[in-house]
Design an enzyme around this catalytic site. Structure first.
Site, PDB file in Angstrom:
ATOM      1  N   GLU A 169       3.955  25.747 -18.997  1.00 31.40           N
ATOM      2  CA  GLU A 169       4.381  25.045 -17.777  1.00 31.40           C
ATOM      3  C   GLU A 169       3.612  25.558 -16.564  1.00 31.40           C
ATOM      4  O   GLU A 169       3.425  26.764 -16.416  1.00 31.40           O
ATOM      5  CB  GLU A 169       5.879  25.267 -17.519  1.00 31.40           C
ATOM      6  CG  GLU A 169       6.750  24.153 -18.056  1.00 31.40           C
ATOM      7  CD  GLU A 169       7.516  24.609 -19.274  1.00 31.40           C
ATOM      8  OE1 GLU A 169       6.961  25.437 -20.031  1.00 31.40           O
ATOM      9  OE2 GLU A 169       8.644  24.128 -19.454  1.00 31.40           O
TER      10      GLU A 169
ATOM     11  N   THR B  32      -5.061   6.100 -20.216  1.00 28.25           N
ATOM     12  CA  THR B  32      -4.718   6.773 -21.468  1.00 28.25           C
ATOM     13  C   THR B  32      -6.041   7.287 -22.034  1.00 28.25           C
ATOM     14  O   THR B  32      -7.120   6.944 -21.536  1.00 28.25           O
ATOM     15  CB  THR B  32      -4.079   5.814 -22.489  1.00 28.25           C
ATOM     16  OG1 THR B  32      -4.918   4.673 -22.626  1.00 28.25           O
ATOM     17  CG2 THR B  32      -2.695   5.387 -22.058  1.00 28.25           C
TER      18      THR B  32
ATOM     19  N   ASP C  99      -5.312   1.179 -13.083  1.00 27.75           N
ATOM     20  CA  ASP C  99      -4.937   1.631 -14.430  1.00 27.75           C
ATOM     21  C   ASP C  99      -6.062   1.173 -15.354  1.00 27.75           C
ATOM     22  O   ASP C  99      -6.178  -0.007 -15.680  1.00 27.75           O
ATOM     23  CB  ASP C  99      -3.600   0.985 -14.809  1.00 27.75           C
ATOM     24  CG  ASP C  99      -3.146   1.370 -16.206  1.00 27.75           C
ATOM     25  OD1 ASP C  99      -3.973   1.850 -17.004  1.00 27.75           O
ATOM     26  OD2 ASP C  99      -1.952   1.170 -16.505  1.00 27.75           O
TER      27      ASP C  99
ATOM     28  N   TYR D 146       3.184  27.300 -25.052  1.00 25.90           N
ATOM     29  CA  TYR D 146       3.899  26.753 -23.892  1.00 25.90           C
ATOM     30  C   TYR D 146       3.169  27.181 -22.625  1.00 25.90           C
ATOM     31  O   TYR D 146       2.760  28.338 -22.506  1.00 25.90           O
ATOM     32  CB  TYR D 146       5.335  27.291 -23.836  1.00 25.90           C
ATOM     33  CG  TYR D 146       6.360  26.214 -24.035  1.00 25.90           C
ATOM     34  CD1 TYR D 146       6.298  25.037 -23.291  1.00 25.90           C
ATOM     35  CD2 TYR D 146       7.384  26.344 -24.960  1.00 25.90           C
ATOM     36  CE1 TYR D 146       7.225  24.028 -23.474  1.00 25.90           C
ATOM     37  CE2 TYR D 146       8.313  25.340 -25.149  1.00 25.90           C
ATOM     38  CZ  TYR D 146       8.236  24.186 -24.399  1.00 25.90           C
ATOM     39  OH  TYR D 146       9.147  23.183 -24.585  1.00 25.90           O
TER      40      TYR D 146
ATOM     41  N   LYS E  43      -7.548   4.876 -26.240  1.00 25.39           N
ATOM     42  CA  LYS E  43      -7.973   3.488 -26.479  1.00 25.39           C
ATOM     43  C   LYS E  43      -9.496   3.484 -26.596  1.00 25.39           C
ATOM     44  O   LYS E  43     -10.026   4.086 -27.516  1.00 25.39           O
ATOM     45  CB  LYS E  43      -7.434   2.586 -25.375  1.00 25.39           C
ATOM     46  CG  LYS E  43      -5.894   2.551 -25.344  1.00 25.39           C
ATOM     47  CD  LYS E  43      -5.357   1.547 -24.365  1.00 25.39           C
ATOM     48  CE  LYS E  43      -3.853   1.449 -24.421  1.00 25.39           C
ATOM     49  NZ  LYS E  43      -3.176   2.292 -23.420  1.00 25.39           N
TER      50      LYS E  43
ATOM     51  N   ARG F  61      -3.920  10.684 -28.408  1.00 23.71           N
ATOM     52  CA  ARG F  61      -3.021   9.995 -27.477  1.00 23.71           C
ATOM     53  C   ARG F  61      -2.787  10.920 -26.282  1.00 23.71           C
ATOM     54  O   ARG F  61      -2.570  12.118 -26.440  1.00 23.71           O
ATOM     55  CB  ARG F  61      -1.698   9.657 -28.167  1.00 23.71           C
ATOM     56  CG  ARG F  61      -1.880   8.955 -29.493  1.00 23.71           C
ATOM     57  CD  ARG F  61      -0.616   8.362 -30.019  1.00 23.71           C
ATOM     58  NE  ARG F  61      -0.358   7.095 -29.368  1.00 23.71           N
ATOM     59  CZ  ARG F  61      -0.960   5.944 -29.691  1.00 23.71           C
ATOM     60  NH1 ARG F  61      -1.842   5.897 -30.664  1.00 23.71           N
ATOM     61  NH2 ARG F  61      -0.679   4.838 -29.046  1.00 23.71           N
TER      62      ARG F  61
HETATM   63  N1  DSN Z   1       0.670  -0.399 -25.598  1.00 25.00           N
HETATM   64  C1  DSN Z   1      -0.563  -0.529 -24.861  1.00 25.00           C
HETATM   65  C2  DSN Z   1      -1.367  -1.688 -25.286  1.00 25.00           C
HETATM   66  O1  DSN Z   1      -1.299  -2.033 -26.457  1.00 25.00           O
HETATM   67  O2  DSN Z   1      -2.089  -2.268 -24.501  1.00 25.00           O
HETATM   68  C3  DSN Z   1      -0.329  -0.542 -23.424  1.00 25.00           C
HETATM   69  O3  DSN Z   1       0.492   0.504 -23.063  1.00 25.00           O
END
Ligand code: DSN
Length: 446
Positions: free
Chosen positions: A53, A227, A201, A51, A230, A236
């Site tokens: 914080e 994110t 984004d 932990y 991807k 994640r």
């Molecule tokens: N769920 C993601 C996507 O598939 O593009 C976006 O947040």
């Protein structure tokens, strides 16, 4: 993994099934990828127990000397890769990262502007079912109905008019179903004219930017969110960055963003996730990653070409990044995306039904499919495989022509169930399933 067997054979059974599904199928969902073995082992390291914080050297708990170094290391790698002066690596994922930007730059009820979901944007860019659309007044911009071979999907005059009329405090650029390169400069001209914060984004294209296969928004925007799982191929997670331009506009932005993430929105950061993000960022700095990012785009273009040759209409008529959006409205009728997703799933080609610009149906029964090449490229597939995959998609879609989504909502479930039963029995479907499996097994998952 066998150690799980003794204590939790139920979960082990499902892990084995999922492993088989992933190995024998070809992943075409453009937001999915395969994290490396290193990333996965760091993710399950002892940092999972901690932990912490707060932020490095300012924690609410003891025992954080190693966590501090991990978090600083992750921040430094983000700064180096994306050429930005500030990074927060604590967001649990993309949606909390985006929500933090609202908290840092706006007050509830303020006006913000973003690309609408049906036009390829994201829920958190102001859709009315998202907290961002509930607590803020949102203006949504769309894309053009049809464009020429080199034209942009955005109508920048229209976006400027909306911005000048509604004077949003924050403008988003970036999407989840956008097949073209973003012209960040044009968005910056609009945001600068009205003094708005411009946030990009880059969740979908972060890996392409890191690998030099997509331009970076850093010179044009104030804030960047992403994110990490991807195209960036990490665990994640989420990251927020402030650019030099962002610091120039508001020197306090880093402080505001840090407070928005913790304590504004989140509790303790997931330190194991932070460590695995740092590992993914290390991988993204290697020369092989550059090759990977460039190949993703080559593959997407090759796949797009085969689909076009098979007479499937693509939104924008092309792909310039990792993603392809097929408009099935004229081929299968409004709401036809569900048949394509289910049928392709049956043969082991996983992609997702998706709304298309000017959608005539609904997000649950949309009229398009979205697919992309980050995951298959990680497995080592190239243009030749893309051609084979494209042809199989075209064949399957052709077979779907007799099916139409019933207008009566009460009839839809049964109709789709019957369709699945019929389709499963089709010998051509079984044949294509074998072809997919054969290709997939030639390319091991890392
Ligand atoms: N769920 C993601 C996507 O598939 O593009 C976006 O947040």
């Amino acid at each position: 993994m066998n150690f799980v067997k003794k204590t939790d054979s139920d979960i082990l059974g499902l892990i084995k099934k999922e492993e088989k599904r992933q190995k024998e199928g070809i992943e075409l969902i453009p937001s999915e990828n395969y994290a490396s073995k290193q990333v996965r082992s760091v993710l399950s390291s002892c940092f999972v127990n901690k932990y912490s914080e707060g932020y490095p050297n300012k924690r609410y708990y003891g025992g954080n000397e190693n966590v501090d170094r991990v978090e600083i290391m992750a921040q430094e790698r983000v700064k180096k890769i994306f050429k930005v002066p500030f990074a927060n690596v604590q967001p649990y994922s993309g949606s909390p990262a985006n929500l933090a930007i609202y908290i840092a730059t706006c007050k509830p009820g303020d006006t913000i502007m973003g690309q609408s979901l049906t036009a390829g944007g994201h829920l958190t860019h102001g859709h009315n079912v998202s907290a961002t659309g509930i607590f803020f007044k949102t203006i949504q911009y769309g894309v053009k109905k049809s464009i020429g071979p080199k034209e942009d999907l955005f109508d920048f005059d229209e976006i400027r008019n909306l911005a000048v009329k509604h004077r949003p405090k924050l403008i988003w650029v970036g999407g989840t179903a956008h097949p073209l390169i973003f012209n960040y400069k044009k968005f910056a001209e609009i945001a600068d004219e009205i003094g708005a914060y411009l946030a990009s984004d880059i969740a979908h294209v972060a890996g392409l930017i890191a690998g030099g296969a997509h331009p970076s928004p850093a010179p044009y925007v104030h804030i960047i969110t992403t994110t990490t799982h991807k195209t960036l191929r990490g665990p994640r997670g989420g990251i927020i960055m402030v650019t030099h331009k962002g610091l120039k506009k508001d020197l306090d932005l880093p402080k505001k963003i840090n407070s928005a993430v913790f304590p504004g929105l989140q509790g303790g950061p997931h330190d194991n996730q932070t460590a695995a993000i740092a590992t993914a960022l290390f991988e993204a700095q290697q020369p092989a990653f550059r090759k990977y990012a460039i190949q993703i785009v080559k593959n997407s273009k090759a796949l797009a070409k085969t689909l076009i040759e098979g007479k499937l209409p693509l939104i924008a008529g092309r792909s310039e990044n990792h993603l392809i959006l097929v408009d099935l409205t004229t081929t299968l009728g409004a709401g036809g995306g569900i048949f394509a997703q289910k049928a392709l799933d049956m043969v082991g080609l996983t992609l997702n039904k998706n709304t298309v610009p000017n959608e005539l149906s609904s997000p649950f029964y949309p009229s398009g499919i979205r697919l992309g090449t980050p995951a298959s490229t990680t497995r080592g597939m190239k243009e030749k495989e893309m051609k084979s995959i494209g042809k199989m998609i075209v064949d399957i879609v052709k077979m779907l022509k007799p099916y139409k989504l019933p207008e009566d909502k009460n009839k839809r479930k049964d109709y789709i169930k019957n369709f699945e039963k019929e389709f499963e029995k089709n010998h051509k479907v079984k044949e294509i399933r074998q072809q997919v499996k054969k290709i997939a097994l030639r390319f091991p998952i890392p």
